[in-house]
Write a protein that holds these residues in place. Structure first.
Motif, PDB file in Angstrom:
ATOM      1  N   UNK A   1      37.435  41.677  17.421  1.00 56.82           N
ATOM      2  CA  UNK A   1      38.579  41.403  17.918  1.00 56.82           C
ATOM      3  C   UNK A   1      38.899  42.644  18.790  1.00 56.82           C
ATOM      4  N   UNK A   2      38.497  44.028  18.179  1.00 55.77           N
ATOM      5  CA  UNK A   2      38.510  45.070  18.916  1.00 55.77           C
ATOM      6  C   UNK A   2      37.664  45.530  20.084  1.00 55.77           C
TER       7      UNK A   2
ATOM      8  N   UNK B   1      35.281  43.198  10.851  1.00 52.48           N
ATOM      9  CA  UNK B   1      35.801  42.265  11.613  1.00 52.48           C
ATOM     10  C   UNK B   1      36.268  42.596  12.912  1.00 52.48           C
ATOM     11  N   UNK B   2      36.269  44.151  12.985  1.00 50.25           N
ATOM     12  CA  UNK B   2      37.077  44.739  14.210  1.00 50.25           C
ATOM     13  C   UNK B   2      38.341  45.031  14.021  1.00 50.25           C
ATOM     14  N   UNK B   3      39.289  44.355  12.963  1.00 48.56           N
ATOM     15  CA  UNK B   3      40.637  44.466  12.963  1.00 48.56           C
ATOM     16  C   UNK B   3      41.130  45.735  12.264  1.00 48.56           C
TER      17      UNK B   3
ATOM     18  N   UNK C   1      33.434  42.428   1.456  1.00 52.90           N
ATOM     19  CA  UNK C   1      34.911  42.787   1.750  1.00 52.90           C
ATOM     20  C   UNK C   1      35.259  43.884   1.125  1.00 52.90           C
ATOM     21  N   UNK C   2      34.211  44.816   0.954  1.00 55.94           N
ATOM     22  CA  UNK C   2      34.485  46.320   0.489  1.00 55.94           C
ATOM     23  C   UNK C   2      34.112  47.647   1.253  1.00 55.94           C
TER      24      UNK C   2
ATOM     25  N   UNK D   1      22.849  48.073   7.131  1.00 59.01           N
ATOM     26  CA  UNK D   1      23.696  47.577   8.292  1.00 59.01           C
ATOM     27  C   UNK D   1      25.299  47.778   8.182  1.00 59.01           C
ATOM     28  N   UNK D   2      25.493  48.732   7.529  1.00 56.53           N
ATOM     29  CA  UNK D   2      26.992  49.103   7.111  1.00 56.53           C
ATOM     30  C   UNK D   2      27.816  49.267   8.161  1.00 56.53           C
ATOM     31  N   UNK D   3      27.508  49.484   9.445  1.00 54.64           N
ATOM     32  CA  UNK D   3      28.444  49.791  10.451  1.00 54.64           C
ATOM     33  C   UNK D   3      28.223  48.654  11.626  1.00 54.64           C
ATOM     34  N   UNK D   4      27.761  47.500  11.238  1.00 54.15           N
ATOM     35  CA  UNK D   4      27.549  46.180  12.015  1.00 54.15           C
ATOM     36  C   UNK D   4      28.672  45.169  11.707  1.00 54.15           C
TER      37      UNK D   4
END
Ligand code: K7E
Ligand code: CUA
Length: 632
Positions: free
Chosen positions: A235-236, A318-320, A384-385, A424-427
């Motif tokens: 989204x961003x 999610x980019x949110x 989701x953490x 992959x923690x920043x994807x």
């Protein structure tokens, strides 16, 4: 007397009964600990000969290099030299790598960033920044070699908020950590910092096919210290974010002068819009770069107030959510991207900095998560953490991204964690599973090695509800950020295939082609190495000649490498199988200098040698004189 004895008896009874109660419990505790240890050991254990599940690319900080480990074993597999010479692989000794390093022999690598397609790692390249000399390097993940160094980038000093990659590898981001007068070379006293020094953020353009880097864009901002960044995603997408400190525009002892205000900022830049305004010609050329002035061109940059002197800014999968870590506050601030866009639409601003709008804090902030002391960086998992490193507290906090925004677990680390990295923690789709804490101090958790101690990296299992410490390792200095990539995403080549990976016109593939030719003062040599000889076995030149050697390793099997070193000429190159490297030097020292293979390659490795014969100027001149006399 009697009462004293009685007291003693009672005490004995108490301890005995306590012992009876506690002893079995202790035993049980002991057993549990044992099984926990076994479980941890098994989790980390990768049997000899088997492969790790993930590659871990760790920044080497001021060593200027990148170090490759396997996860979960934490075994060090490779050192990739980037900004500093590394004789082990001949980096910085051949013509190409020397040229790439330019005038510098070191760099300060902070943030590795893999190339991405649709916000996922695609396994093609790894970009890293040089905080010291304002460069960005590209490592080819097919060869694990640095293939390009871009910079020094104009107008910036201290490229710290870098080398973040946008979701389709359009750009690698950069930012000036130290504002300076621009263009570089401009003089202005430090006292004029607030007015004459400038802040810059920007990006280097990346060719999506070749990875080649070229000029992108720059945005002119107030003289703050731009610290860390991240690219918007999903989204961003189309936005980039950087934290900044010293919005006080202060000089002197910054720990005091730049910690006055309760809030600093995250600067949000709409890079899609920057592309448009550059096309419309709304930029100035400064220092040879296209610079868009954010105080004159509206709609490209906004400030989001963020808790005191923030360090990391991390965008959720999610980019949110944009998460700012205020290193001096006990919380992380979570901002909503959709609220941010609404605030812009409604002109919901609380002020401005040099004409650049500051969006209203309350309108964009969605949560303040009480993670603990000294939050620096955040990573994400598949459930989701989020995981935030706590420098002051020496811990990792696990918290829910979404209501009720609560901290669900915390684990101590040893000690003073900087970055952390999850698989992959920043994807856009993190894997969870593993997290590595990159700690600044190890303080004697290992054999003592003198006053200075290595940093430490701790492997944490994040697959369950509770984080579990599994193992620790002592990586080369200094790990800042690291990235963990699934092994099957990478397709490293086995050899440089002749005509495919090696199209060098100066490559030779047989002993018969080995030769030397003279053109004026230049002696050009076509040479090859193979088990177990070097051809030609001698190179003859005259003192003062320029010697060019094209050296091909004609081996056709992975790992069959040879070195080529010339004694006392400060030369050592190590071509991979099928690779051609180039050496250039002036033969200024007369005499005979053996050359030999530096890489123990075969039973007859010691026999791999030859001689560089440098005829002294005096003799060469005399011979020429005689020759002239003889043939008048
Ligand atoms: Cu926190 Cu340079 Cu990313 Cu070090 S930075 S820790
Ligand atoms: Cu070739 Cu040793």
């Amino acid at each position: 007397m009697v009462s004293k004895n009685l007291k003693f008896l009672w005490v004995m009874v108490f301890f005995l009964s306590a012992g009876l109660i506690f002893l079995p419990a202790c035993k049980k505790e002991g057993r549990k600990a044992r099984s926990e240890i076994e479980e941890a050991a098994l989790k980390q254990y990768v049997p000899p000969g088997e492969w790790d599940e993930y590659y871990l690319f760790m920044s080497g900080g001021h060593s200027g290099q990148v170090y490759v480990y396997g996860v979960p074993s934490m075994r060090h597999i490779r050192t990739i030299p980037v900004f500093a010479p590394y004789p082990a692989t001949g980096y910085g000794f051949d013509k190409e790598s020397k040229k790439m390093l330019g005038e510098f022999t070191w760099g300060d690598v902070h943030h590795p960033a893999p190339s991405e397609t649709n916000g996922e790692y695609d396994g093609r390249w790894l970009f890293v920044n040089d905080n010291a000399n304002n460069r960005i390097a590209r490592i080819d993940l097919r060869t694990f070699k640095t293939v390009e160094i871009y910079g020094p980038i104009p107008n910036i000093a201290g490229d710290h908020g870098s080398a973040y990659i946008t979701p389709n590898t359009e750009y690698s981001l950069f930012a000036t950590r130290f504002s300076i007068p621009i263009p570089k070379g401009t003089y202005a006293p430090v006292e004029e910092y607030a007015t004459r020094y400038k802040g810059i953020v920007g990006a280097v353009k990346i060719d999506p096919q070749t990875g080649h880097m070229s000029e992108g864009w720059q945005v002119l901002l107030p003289p703050f210290n731009y610290d860390l960044g991240d690219a918007g995603k999903k989204v961003s997408y189309g936005w980039a974010f950087w934290t900044c400190y010293n919005s006080e525009r202060a000089i002197g002892k910054l720990e005091v002068t730049a910690s006055q205000k309760e809030k600093d900022y995250i600067v949000a830049v709409n890079w899609k819009e920057v592309e448009k305004v550059i096309e419309q010609g709304k930029y100035e050329m400064i220092g040879g770069a296209k610079v868009v002035d954010a105080s004159k061109v509206t709609g490209i940059a906004y400030f989001i107030p963020c808790g005191k002197s923030p360090h990391g800014v991390d965008v959720s999968p999610s980019g949110e959510y944009i998460i700012g870590s205020g290193k001096l506050s006990p919380t992380v601030s979570v901002f909503s991207f959709s609220k941010f866009i609404k605030a812009i639409e409604n002109k919901d601003f609380e002020g401005e900095e040099d004409g650049i709008p500051v969006v209203k804090f309350e309108s964009v902030r969605v949560a303040e998560v009480p993670v603990g002391l000294g939050p620096l960086h955040t990573q994400f998992d598949d459930k989701g953490f989020a995981y935030t490193s706590l420098f002051v507290e020496s811990a990792v906090a696990k918290w829910r991204v979404g209501p009720p925004w609560d901290v669900v677990d915390k684990i101590p680390v040893a000690y003073n964690i900087g970055h952390l990295t999850a698989a992959h923690g920043d994807t856009v789709s993190p894997h969870g599973k593993w997290l590595v804490a990159c700690n600044k101090l190890s303080k004697g958790r290992h054999l003592p090695v003198g006053p200075s101690q290595p940093e430490s990296a701790q492997l944490i299992d994040i697959s369950g509800e509770k984080m579990k410490l599994i193992a620790e390792a002592y990586p080369e200095p200094e790990p800042h950020y690291a990235v963990m990539i699934k092994r099957d995403l990478l397709k490293p080549i086995e050899v440089y295939v002749r005509g495919v990976d090696n199209k060098d016109p100066n490559a030779i593939w047989s002993e018969a082609e080995a030769r030397q030719e003279r053109k004026g003062n230049v002696v050009e040599v076509w040479a090859m190495v193979v088990r177990s000889y070097i051809a030609p076995y001698k190179i003859e030149c005259e003192q003062g000649d320029k010697v060019i050697i094209h050296l091909t390793n004609i081996e056709e099997m992975r790992d069959e490498i040879h070195g080529f070193a010339i004694c006392e000429y400060n030369i050592n190159v190590v071509p991979d199988p099928g690779e051609t490297v180039h050496i250039e030097f002036i033969a200024d020292k007369p005499g005979v200098f053996p050359y030999y293979c530096t890489n123990f390659c075969s039973a007859l490795h010691q026999e791999m040698q030859g001689y560089l014969v440098v005829k002294p100027k005096r003799i060469a001149r005399m011979e020429k004189g005689l020759l002239a006399l003889w043939k008048p």
